[in-house]
Motif scaffolding. Structure first.
Motif, mmCIF file in Angstrom:
data_model
loop_
_atom_site.group_PDB
_atom_site.id
_atom_site.type_symbol
_atom_site.label_atom_id
_atom_site.label_comp_id
_atom_site.label_asym_id
_atom_site.label_seq_id
_atom_site.Cartn_x
_atom_site.Cartn_y
_atom_site.Cartn_z
ATOM 1 N N GLU A 28 -29.901 -7.007 26.388
ATOM 2 C CA GLU A 28 -29.642 -5.696 26.972
ATOM 3 C C GLU A 28 -28.743 -5.775 28.206
ATOM 4 O O GLU A 28 -28.050 -4.811 28.542
ATOM 5 N N VAL A 29 -28.782 -6.905 28.903
ATOM 6 C CA VAL A 29 -27.892 -7.085 30.056
ATOM 7 C C VAL A 29 -26.449 -7.143 29.559
ATOM 8 O O VAL A 29 -25.561 -6.455 30.074
ATOM 9 N N ARG A 33 -28.110 -11.495 18.340
ATOM 10 C CA ARG A 33 -29.497 -11.846 18.619
ATOM 11 C C ARG A 33 -30.482 -10.933 17.913
ATOM 12 O O ARG A 33 -31.681 -11.198 17.900
ATOM 13 N N ASN A 34 -29.970 -9.823 17.413
ATOM 14 C CA ASN A 34 -30.794 -8.931 16.630
ATOM 15 C C ASN A 34 -31.993 -8.381 17.405
ATOM 16 O O ASN A 34 -33.099 -8.297 16.886
ATOM 17 N N GLN A 35 -31.772 -8.042 18.672
ATOM 18 C CA GLN A 35 -32.806 -7.357 19.461
ATOM 19 C C GLN A 35 -32.180 -6.099 20.050
ATOM 20 O O GLN A 35 -32.014 -5.995 21.260
ATOM 21 N N PRO A 36 -31.804 -5.148 19.193
ATOM 22 C CA PRO A 36 -31.061 -4.002 19.708
ATOM 23 C C PRO A 36 -31.888 -3.188 20.687
ATOM 24 O O PRO A 36 -33.091 -2.995 20.488
ATOM 25 N N GLY A 37 -31.259 -2.777 21.758
ATOM 26 C CA GLY A 37 -31.894 -1.904 22.739
ATOM 27 C C GLY A 37 -30.932 -0.775 23.048
ATOM 28 O O GLY A 37 -29.813 -0.755 22.523
ATOM 29 N N PRO A 38 -31.349 0.156 23.900
ATOM 30 C CA PRO A 38 -30.532 1.353 24.148
ATOM 31 C C PRO A 38 -29.105 1.049 24.637
ATOM 32 O O PRO A 38 -28.169 1.720 24.205
ATOM 33 N N TYR A 39 -28.939 0.048 25.488
ATOM 34 C CA TYR A 39 -27.583 -0.199 26.002
ATOM 35 C C TYR A 39 -26.691 -0.800 24.924
ATOM 36 O O TYR A 39 -25.525 -0.434 24.806
ATOM 37 N N LEU A 97 -20.282 -7.440 23.011
ATOM 38 C CA LEU A 97 -21.216 -6.714 22.161
ATOM 39 C C LEU A 97 -21.528 -7.497 20.878
ATOM 40 O O LEU A 97 -22.692 -7.608 20.483
ATOM 41 N N ARG A 98 -20.484 -8.046 20.250
ATOM 42 C CA ARG A 98 -20.718 -8.823 19.017
ATOM 43 C C ARG A 98 -21.678 -9.971 19.287
ATOM 44 O O ARG A 98 -22.594 -10.225 18.515
#
Lengths: 414, 119
Positions: A233-234, A287-293, A281-282
């Motif tokens: 997310e960072v 890492r397949n841990q999608p978050g809002p950002y 972003l890619r």
């Protein structure tokens, strides 16, 4: 003396720029060494005063960050030696510093651990109000003066000074810790840090804020991404800011009015920022841990891929909004999703989704409804919705735009 | 170590919401467990529950004389129901205790550091 590129040319603005780059790291190191925010802040300020008269003549030192930290450290020690309470503190500091009589600050930056991460977690501690978190972050990590912080948020300087003093006092009195939270606390605490950085960016986007809050937010996000390389997310936030930034110049007209995404001159989008944002972003999406950002960044990335508005892959955007709504089920996300659905399934489908939302005080809600109604040929209702949006719009530019009926465009670029 | 006051805030009306005997038992039990935990961790300094504010008396100096008045200092719906004094490494540690305490007593808790706090 730096014998590279004409060090004598360094003027005061140049010193200020370099200082702002480096001061957060120095403040963070000195807080670690002396355990006192005010002392660290004052000492770095004094080092700045020294740099202002030395650097333009002597040239930039080979390691400006190390120079600032060492100079500030020496000022702090001198000051502590002059005060009796300070001498006690100095004794404690010497005991704490392994293998040295004096606080352990090496002139090699490589050897100095990066304490900025501790500092940002202290500044963004949830026991502080969000206003205090933002102000402290900009002041201590961003190196902005109190006056600059005040100006950025349209607050009087004494008010901002009081806010900062109060926050620093609370950190000291209540013992808000100076450390990186443990693994189980990290997700929660990181959220508030990321929210502060994002807020700094959007404040810069919304107003012609004095010292470039957008650039400051991106710099903070870069620092975070460098020290927390394993937090997707960072990286997602950094990518989001870079992609948003790529469009900033084409987002407003010279008179300050907004240009909708569909109407923007895409040749003015900054391709270097887009490429950097998309590459970051890619990497984090892998890492397949999608978050809002990350998901918001992905939506921006899809827009960035379209050379013209007609080429936009709206069904991909709908999929991303579905995922975003799953992790951040807010009405605002639902509204933006409805807009994307409208592009795929037509305005009637979007209007049905919009009708379910309870966003009566949010002007983009009325602007979106107005646009959908207009596209459905329901002009009377559309005009009423434009009126309602205009009445709620926060700036004159947006108000004028809405009074003109939003012209033929689709959605506000957010 | 810093000492913190964890004050338990009650609101009139809410304070007397009818708890079943079973709930009272459970809450009391949780408070006991928390007290034990605080003590065995070395964090406990003092704790206590207070009677209702209508049992309070205020003393103040007026014209050089101590004058007592019946009732609380401020008439308000919110009042102090009880408190803990704990010692903790830092605010984060104190907030962990406060979360446990609020879960046990079912009321919001205010955390404040003592001024002369070095233990």
């Amino acid at each position: 003396m730096g014998d590279g590129d004409d060090p004598a040319r360094l003027d005061q603005a140049g010193v200020g720029r370099i200082f702002r780059e480096e001061s957060g790291r120095s403040v963070a190191t000195l807080i670690r060494v002396f355990g006192d925010i005010d002392l660290a802040e004052d000492a770095v300020q004094e080092a700045f005063a020294v740099a202002l008269y030395k650097w333009p003549d002597d040239g930039l030192p080979p390691n400006p960050g190390g120079w600032i930290t060492m100079t500030a450290r020496n000022h702090a020690i001198d000051r502590l030696r002059r005060e009796s309470r300070g001498r006690e503190l100095l004794g404690e500091v010497a005991l704490l510093s392994p293998g040295g009589q004096e606080p352990d600050v090496s002139e090699e930056t490589g050897a100095v651990p990066d304490y900025r991460l501790r500092l940002i977690f202290t500044c963004c501690h949830p026991a502080l109000s969000i206003e205090a978190q933002v102000a402290l972050t900009l002041r201590l990590l961003g190196g902005l003066s109190t006056r600059e912080v005040a100006r950025s948020f349209l607050v009087a300087e004494p008010t901002m000074a009081r806010r900062l003093v109060r926050a620093k006092h609370k950190i000291k009195a209540a013992r808000i810790p100076y450390r990186v939270p443990s693994e189980h606390e990290l997700p929660d605490r990181l959220r508030s840090v990321l929210a502060v950085v994002y807020l700094v960016y959007t404040a810069g986007l919304a107003g012609p804020a004095e010292p470039g809050l957008c650039a400051e937010a991106i710099r903070l996000a870069r620092v975070l991404a460098a020290v927390l390389p394993d937090e997707p997310e960072v990286a997602g936030l950094l990518a989001l800011l870079l992609l948003t930034e790529s469009r900033r110049p084409s987002r407003t007209r010279p008179d300050g009015s907004l240009v909708l995404l569909a109407d923007q001159d895409r040749t003015r989008w900054d391709q270097a920022l887009i490429q950097e944002g998309q590459a970051i972003l890619r990497r984090c999406l892998r890492r397949n841990q999608p978050g809002p950002y990350q998901l918001q960044a992905a939506i921006h990335a899809v827009h960035a891929d379209a050379a013209t508005v007609e080429e936009t892959d709206w069904s991909q955007i709908v999929v991303l909004y579905d995922q975003l709504f799953a992790v951040a089920p807010t009405s605002v996300v639902a509204l933006n999703r409805a807009v994307a659905v409208g592009e795929v399934q037509g305005p009637a489908a979007a209007l049905a989704l919009v009708a379910e939302l309870n966003l009566d005080t949010y002007y983009p809600f009325h602007a979106t409804r107005a646009d959908l109604l207009r596209r459905l040929g329901r002009h009377g209702e559309a005009a009423a919705a434009y009126q309602r949006a205009a009445a709620l719009a926060p700036t004159d530019a947006e108000r004028d735009f809405l009074r003109l009926g939003g012209r033929a465009s689709r959605r506000a670029d957010r | 170590m810093t000492q913190y006051l964890l004050s338990v805030h009650s609101v009139d009306g809410e304070a007397r919401d009818p708890m079943t005997d079973e709930e009272i038992q459970r809450s009391w039990k949780q408070i006991q467990v928390l007290n034990e935990e605080l003590k065995s961790a070395g964090a406990w300094v003092f704790s206590g529950r207070l009677h209702e504010p209508d049992t309070a008396t205020v003393v103040r100096i007026s014209d050089g004389e101590a004058v007592t008045t019946d009732g609380p200092f401020v008439e308000s719906r919110e009042h102090l129901g009880g408190f803990y004094i704990i010692q903790a490494e830092d605010l984060d540690a104190a907030l962990v205790w406060a979360s446990k305490a609020t879960a046990a007593v079912g009321k919001p808790i205010e955390v404040r550091p003592f001024a002369a706090a070095e233990a």
